[in-house]
Scaffold this active site. Structure first.
Site, PDB file in Angstrom:
ATOM      1  N   GLY A 197       0.846  -1.205   0.000  1.00  0.00           N
ATOM      2  CA  GLY A 197       0.000   0.000   0.000  1.00  0.00           C
ATOM      3  C   GLY A 197       0.873   1.243   0.000  1.00  0.00           C
ATOM      4  O   GLY A 197       0.608   2.223  -0.721  1.00  0.00           O
ATOM      5  N   HIS A 198       1.953   1.223   0.802  1.00  0.00           N
ATOM      6  CA  HIS A 198       2.874   2.370   0.830  1.00  0.00           C
ATOM      7  C   HIS A 198       3.624   2.494  -0.496  1.00  0.00           C
ATOM      8  O   HIS A 198       3.798   3.601  -1.018  1.00  0.00           O
ATOM      9  CB  HIS A 198       3.903   2.202   1.954  1.00  0.00           C
ATOM     10  CG  HIS A 198       3.321   2.200   3.332  1.00  0.00           C
ATOM     11  ND1 HIS A 198       3.305   1.087   4.133  1.00  0.00           N
ATOM     12  CD2 HIS A 198       2.744   3.192   4.051  1.00  0.00           C
ATOM     13  CE1 HIS A 198       2.741   1.384   5.292  1.00  0.00           C
ATOM     14  NE2 HIS A 198       2.383   2.646   5.268  1.00  0.00           N
TER      15      HIS A 198
ATOM     16  N   ASP B  22      -7.813   5.182   4.884  1.00  0.00           N
ATOM     17  CA  ASP B  22      -8.048   6.100   6.011  1.00  0.00           C
ATOM     18  C   ASP B  22      -8.853   7.294   5.501  1.00  0.00           C
ATOM     19  O   ASP B  22      -8.347   8.416   5.415  1.00  0.00           O
ATOM     20  CB  ASP B  22      -6.701   6.535   6.609  1.00  0.00           C
ATOM     21  CG  ASP B  22      -5.936   5.350   7.155  1.00  0.00           C
ATOM     22  OD1 ASP B  22      -6.355   4.805   8.174  1.00  0.00           O
ATOM     23  OD2 ASP B  22      -4.934   4.951   6.532  1.00  0.00           O
TER      24      ASP B  22
ATOM     25  N   SER C 159      -2.519  -3.216   5.586  1.00  0.00           N
ATOM     26  CA  SER C 159      -2.323  -2.361   6.747  1.00  0.00           C
ATOM     27  C   SER C 159      -1.128  -2.919   7.512  1.00  0.00           C
ATOM     28  O   SER C 159      -0.941  -4.145   7.570  1.00  0.00           O
ATOM     29  CB  SER C 159      -3.571  -2.416   7.641  1.00  0.00           C
ATOM     30  OG  SER C 159      -3.259  -1.974   8.943  1.00  0.00           O
TER      31      SER C 159
HETATM   32  O1  PAF Z   1      -1.659   7.130   7.949  1.00  0.00           O
HETATM   33  C1  PAF Z   1      -0.628   7.098   8.640  1.00  0.00           C
HETATM   34  O2  PAF Z   1       0.238   6.219   8.496  1.00  0.00           O
HETATM   35  C2  PAF Z   1      -0.426   8.152   9.707  1.00  0.00           C
HETATM   36  O3  PAF Z   1      -1.633   8.536  10.280  1.00  0.00           O
HETATM   37  C3  PAF Z   1       0.360   9.382   9.197  1.00  0.00           C
HETATM   38  C4  PAF Z   1      -0.407  10.098   8.111  1.00  0.00           C
HETATM   39  C5  PAF Z   1       1.721   8.947   8.669  1.00  0.00           C
HETATM   40  C6  PAF Z   1       0.576  10.359  10.345  1.00  0.00           C
HETATM   41  O4  PAF Z   1       1.310   9.792  11.387  1.00  0.00           O
END
Ligand code: PAF
Length: 282
Positions: free
Chosen positions: A36-37, A150, A185
């Site tokens: 996902g990242h 999110d 996640s």
């Molecule tokens: O979505 C996330 O991983 C966190 O809420 C974030 C945006 C990095 C803030 O700590």
């Protein structure tokens, strides 16, 4: 890839890039990087000349100290992932750098932060908005990339960007899912094999509601009860909330006939809390 741990150093780097007319895309993360990242990073790379990733597990946004302690931390592996995928700069501040003694100023989000995650995780969005504001200030991006999983976080950040005139373009990137529908996640890593198998029920419940909507059901109560029944039939799952709301205002909807609506859920598997959502487009 350059790695920075001080805000003035990454800010200087970003300013140099902007001076050379390079656009900067920013992907904030709490590490334990998964597909996902990497999807967020890839989309940022397609859009921008330079991509900055931050890794910081933000104590301020955890409403449970145990959840904060247990959050996966895999810095060496994460650095490797960022190098391999071609990230230009990585920002990895420590807790003491972000919140030194005397730190006392917080961002206080409004109505968008009140229901759902805001109701069940007191202080969560204040912590998110505060850290994201600080990360924006350090990394000076033109665009910032957040996952659609999110959904409420996106709405809170969008509001903050408008309200504080930050001039950053917010990009929402579609949720990446496993073949059985489970949204990726960092918390999935903590599920037992049995919980992991069961957790695909989350998306199944969301899809069942959307299918009913596509067949003409518009009552939120009916749609939520379809999802509730599916979750209740799974012994591993414990529902925290199932809500249907207007995707812009975050206000709960009784009926979704003429509105762009989202169903969002939070479901526990043992002591692991997972969230997900699905859009109903009018
Ligand atoms: O979505 C996330 O991983 C966190 O809420 C974030 C945006 C990095 C803030 O700590």
């Amino acid at each position: 890839m350059e790695i920075f741990d001080q805000p003035h150093d990454i800010r200087e780097w970003s300013r140099l890039q902007s001076t050379s007319s390079f656009s900067i895309g920013f992907v904030p993360t709490m590490g334990a990087l998964h597909d996902g990242h990497t999807r967020l990073i890839e989309v940022a790379q397609q859009d921008c000349d330079r991509v900055v990733v931050s890794i910081f597990v933000n104590a301020l946004q955890f409403n449970s100290p145990q959840d904060y302690e247990k959050y996966p931390r895999l810095m060496d592996a994460d650095i490797q992932v960022c190098k391999e995928i071609g990230v230009d700069a990585l920002y990895t501040p420590s807790h003491a750098t972000m919140y030194p003694p005397g730190f006392e100023t917080h961002v206080s989000p409004g109505q968008t932060a009140t229901p759902m995650e805001g109701a069940f995780r007191k202080g969560h969005f204040e912590g998110v908005a505060t850290v994201v504001n600080k990360l924006f200030s350090a990394t000076q991006p033109h665009r910032a990339y957040f996952g659609a999983k999110d959904f409420q976080q996106l709405a809170v950040i969008k509001r903050m960007i408008i309200d504080f005139d930050l001039g950053i373009e917010l990009v929402s990137v579609e949720t990446v899912r496993q073949p059985d529908g489970l949204a990726l996640s960092s918390r999935n890593a903590r599920l037992t094999a049995q919980q992991r198998d069961a957790a695909c029920v989350i998306y199944r419940g969301l899809q069942a509601a959307r299918n009913a909507y596509m067949q003409g059901e518009q009552s939120s109560a009916e749609l939520m009860s379809i999802t509730t029944d599916i979750y209740t039939s799974c012994s591993e799952a414990r529902v925290e909330y199932i809500e249907i709301f207007d995707s812009t205002t975050m206000c709960a909807l009784q009926n979704i006939s003429k509105r762009n609506a989202v169903m969002a859920v939070a479901v526990w598997f043992g002591d692991i809390r997972l969230i997900d959502n699905i859009e109903f487009t009018a």
